[in-house]
Scaffold this active site. Structure first.
Site, PDB file in Angstrom:
ATOM      1  N   ASP A  20      15.365  46.959  23.300  1.00 38.19           N
ATOM      2  CA  ASP A  20      14.918  47.583  22.065  1.00 38.19           C
ATOM      3  C   ASP A  20      14.819  46.507  20.983  1.00 38.19           C
ATOM      4  OD1 ASP A  20      14.828  50.334  20.471  1.00 38.19           O
ATOM      5  OD2 ASP A  20      16.052  48.944  19.313  1.00 38.19           O
ATOM      6  N   TYR A  25      13.504  42.832  13.175  1.00 36.32           N
ATOM      7  CA  TYR A  25      14.672  42.083  13.680  1.00 36.32           C
ATOM      8  C   TYR A  25      14.375  40.612  13.970  1.00 36.32           C
ATOM      9  CZ  TYR A  25      16.086  46.862  15.120  1.00 36.32           C
ATOM     10  OH  TYR A  25      16.359  48.191  15.184  1.00 36.32           O
ATOM     11  N   LYS A  55       9.091  48.336  17.103  1.00 32.55           N
ATOM     12  CA  LYS A  55       8.965  49.278  15.980  1.00 32.55           C
ATOM     13  C   LYS A  55       8.078  48.749  14.862  1.00 32.55           C
ATOM     14  CE  LYS A  55      13.735  50.419  16.981  1.00 32.55           C
ATOM     15  NZ  LYS A  55      14.410  49.137  17.241  1.00 32.55           N
ATOM     16  N   HIS A  88       9.690  52.721  12.342  1.00 31.42           N
ATOM     17  CA  HIS A  88      11.107  52.343  12.148  1.00 31.42           C
ATOM     18  C   HIS A  88      11.861  53.328  11.234  1.00 31.42           C
ATOM     19  CE1 HIS A  88      13.691  48.524  12.673  1.00 31.42           C
ATOM     20  NE2 HIS A  88      14.462  49.584  12.580  1.00 31.42           N
TER      21      HIS A  88
HETATM   22  N1  LIG Z   1      15.957  52.286  14.783  1.00 28.05           N
HETATM   23  C1  LIG Z   1      16.806  51.794  13.924  1.00 28.05           C
HETATM   24  O1  LIG Z   1      16.680  52.002  12.693  1.00 28.05           O
HETATM   25  C2  LIG Z   1      17.957  50.954  14.420  1.00 28.05           C
HETATM   26  C3  LIG Z   1      18.987  50.581  13.533  1.00 28.05           C
HETATM   27  C4  LIG Z   1      20.046  49.827  14.029  1.00 28.05           C
HETATM   28  C5  LIG Z   1      20.089  49.451  15.368  1.00 28.05           C
HETATM   29  N2  LIG Z   1      19.057  49.802  16.200  1.00 28.05           N
HETATM   30  C6  LIG Z   1      19.064  49.387  17.651  1.00 28.05           C
HETATM   31  O2  LIG Z   1      20.286  49.728  18.256  1.00 28.05           O
HETATM   32  C7  LIG Z   1      20.882  48.586  18.861  1.00 28.05           C
HETATM   33  C8  LIG Z   1      22.394  48.669  18.782  1.00 28.05           C
HETATM   34  O3  LIG Z   1      22.805  48.949  17.471  1.00 28.05           O
HETATM   35  P1  LIG Z   1      23.926  48.131  16.674  1.00 28.05           P
HETATM   36  O4  LIG Z   1      23.880  46.702  17.010  1.00 28.05           O
HETATM   37  O5  LIG Z   1      23.847  48.562  15.264  1.00 28.05           O
HETATM   38  O6  LIG Z   1      25.238  48.799  17.191  1.00 28.05           O
HETATM   39  P2  LIG Z   1      26.261  48.868  18.417  1.00 28.05           P
HETATM   40  O7  LIG Z   1      25.616  48.581  19.709  1.00 28.05           O
HETATM   41  O8  LIG Z   1      26.926  50.181  18.200  1.00 28.05           O
HETATM   42  O9  LIG Z   1      27.323  47.750  18.015  1.00 28.05           O
HETATM   43  C9  LIG Z   1      27.151  46.414  18.193  1.00 28.05           C
HETATM   44  C10 LIG Z   1      28.497  45.781  17.806  1.00 28.05           C
HETATM   45  O10 LIG Z   1      29.526  46.225  18.696  1.00 28.05           O
HETATM   46  C11 LIG Z   1      30.105  45.108  19.372  1.00 28.05           C
HETATM   47  N3  LIG Z   1      30.318  45.520  20.769  1.00 28.05           N
HETATM   48  C12 LIG Z   1      29.387  45.673  21.732  1.00 28.05           C
HETATM   49  N4  LIG Z   1      29.968  46.080  22.886  1.00 28.05           N
HETATM   50  C13 LIG Z   1      31.292  46.177  22.636  1.00 28.05           C
HETATM   51  C14 LIG Z   1      32.418  46.528  23.430  1.00 28.05           C
HETATM   52  N5  LIG Z   1      32.284  46.874  24.700  1.00 28.05           N
HETATM   53  N6  LIG Z   1      33.638  46.532  22.838  1.00 28.05           N
HETATM   54  C15 LIG Z   1      33.777  46.182  21.538  1.00 28.05           C
HETATM   55  N7  LIG Z   1      32.755  45.823  20.739  1.00 28.05           N
HETATM   56  C16 LIG Z   1      31.518  45.811  21.279  1.00 28.05           C
HETATM   57  C17 LIG Z   1      29.116  43.967  19.227  1.00 28.05           C
HETATM   58  O11 LIG Z   1      29.778  42.739  19.118  1.00 28.05           O
HETATM   59  P3  LIG Z   1      29.522  41.535  20.190  1.00 28.05           P
HETATM   60  O12 LIG Z   1      28.089  41.137  20.089  1.00 28.05           O
HETATM   61  O13 LIG Z   1      30.450  40.472  19.732  1.00 28.05           O
HETATM   62  O14 LIG Z   1      29.865  42.108  21.536  1.00 28.05           O
HETATM   63  C18 LIG Z   1      28.423  44.292  17.891  1.00 28.05           C
HETATM   64  O15 LIG Z   1      29.196  43.799  16.815  1.00 28.05           O
HETATM   65  C19 LIG Z   1      20.301  47.388  18.063  1.00 28.05           C
HETATM   66  O16 LIG Z   1      20.321  46.232  18.845  1.00 28.05           O
HETATM   67  C20 LIG Z   1      18.890  47.877  17.786  1.00 28.05           C
HETATM   68  O17 LIG Z   1      18.081  47.593  18.908  1.00 28.05           O
HETATM   69  C21 LIG Z   1      18.021  50.569  15.753  1.00 28.05           C
END
Ligand SMILES: NC(=O)c1ccc[n+]([C@@H]2O[C@H](COP(=O)([O-])OP(=O)(O)OC[C@H]3O[C@@H](n4cnc5c(N)ncnc54)[C@H](OP(=O)(O)O)[C@@H]3O)[C@@H](O)[C@H]2O)c1
Length: 274
Positions: A20, A25, A55, A88
């Site tokens: 994604d 980004y 997006k 987005h």
């Molecule tokens: N459509 C939208 O508006 C929108 C907005 C935000 C995000 N997104 C998408 O959603 C994806 C994920 O969202 P996100 O990055 O906000 O949130 P997330 O996946 O909930 O959280 C990522 C965070 O959690 C940590 N993490 C990952 N696996 C873990 C585990 N097993 N144990 C502990 N910590 C862990 C990561 O650190 P480390 O890297 O150090 O593991 C990072 O700091 C993004 O990459 C993007 O593609 C979309």
């Protein structure tokens, strides 16, 4: 950039196949590089083995801008089509794309004109399916009232602190698949909530959060730069949560208003356009 490419390449080696990204980004180019590297090293035979989502940025949500924006994304990615192209957010902002914007930067969002551009992307074969992100129910209803092609996906922030029950129910009834971003609470900066990883109700938090979302019929989009956590986050198949665990999560007090939604997630529960 090399860091992103390497994390994606490691994820491909581990078997991840859905990626994604978004023009916002700046990860489209590194993803494209990782795809080429994976094909060169035999991890993939071609990019059709992947499911790629990207997006349309809030700076490009107006008629005439949508198809060129996707063409630019495809050129960054080095591929001919994406599997899913998403708006987005139901927002239009002036000027360059960026994460942070003020109310003064916001212009009226042209749902009809933007969606027609998305439909063109589909008709041109540049996107196999089209959808939205951060759309609340009222904006989805309006979109459904004018769309020739209904959105296939609504990608929203979803985790145990913000369960989005009503929105999921609406989407299910209207055959719109829900994708959960920040399923682990994200970084808690422009969106998300770090509180998720500290919930006292849940042990083995990441595994449980991801499995919980999957059992609700939602697809999950976890992100990690860490190889061990990439492995851990894949361990969500072949087992189920107990009824007690599901019940405990359903009783977790929900975030509301500003506490729940920041950044591009704000249209979800606030009557404003940012
Ligand atoms: N459509 C939208 O508006 C929108 C907005 C935000 C995000 N997104 C998408 O959603 C994806 C994920 O969202 P996100 O990055 O906000 O949130 P997330 O996946 O909930 O959280 C990522 C965070 O959690 C940590 N993490 C990952 N696996 C873990 C585990 N097993 N144990 C502990 N910590 C862990 C990561 O650190 P480390 O890297 O150090 O593991 C990072 O700091 C993004 O990459 C993007 O593609 C979309």
């Amino acid at each position: 950039m090399k860091l992103i490419e390497t994390a994606i390449f490691e994820a491909m080696k581990l078997g991840y196949r859905h990626f994604d990204t978004a023009s916002l980004y700046q990860s489209e180019h590194p993803l494209g590089q990782a795809i080429s590297r994976a094909i060169r090293s035999g991890i993939l035979s071609n990019c059709d083995e992947l499911f790629i989502t990207t997006k349309l940025a809030a700076a490009d949500t107006y008629p005439g801008a949508v198809v060129p924006a996707l063409r630019k994304s495809l050129s960054e990615l080095g591929i001919k089509y994406v599997d899913l192209y998403l708006i987005h957010a139901p927002v239009r902002v002036k000027g360059e794309k960026r994460y942070v914007f003020t109310k003064e930067d916001v212009m009226p969002f042209d749902s009809k004109g933007t969606w027609e551009g998305m439909e063109q992307c589909y008709e041109l074969g540049l996107a196999k399916s089209i959808g939205v992100c951060n759309f609340p129910i009222d904006k989805l209803k309006f979109l459904l009232s004018h769309a020739k092609i209904p959105p296939s996906v609504n990608q929203v922030e979803m985790h145990p602190l913000w369960q989005q029950n009503e929105l999921i129910d609406f989407c299910r009834k209207n055959c719109i698949h829900v994708g959960a971003y920040s399923p682990l609470g994200g970084t808690g900066s422009f969106w998300g909530n770090r509180g998720v990883l500290h919930l006292k109700e849940i042990e083995e938090i990441a595994r449980i959060c991801l499995r919980w979302a999957l059992e609700r019929g939602v697809s999950v989009l976890p992100k990690s730069f860490n190889k061990e956590r990439l492995k851990e986050n894949k361990d969500i198949f072949g087992w189920r949560l107990s009824e007690d665990e599901v019940q405990i999560i359903s009783l977790i007090p929900q975030l509301v208003g500003d506490d729940a939604s920041h950044g591009l997630a704000r249209p979800i529960n606030q009557d404003i356009n940012v």
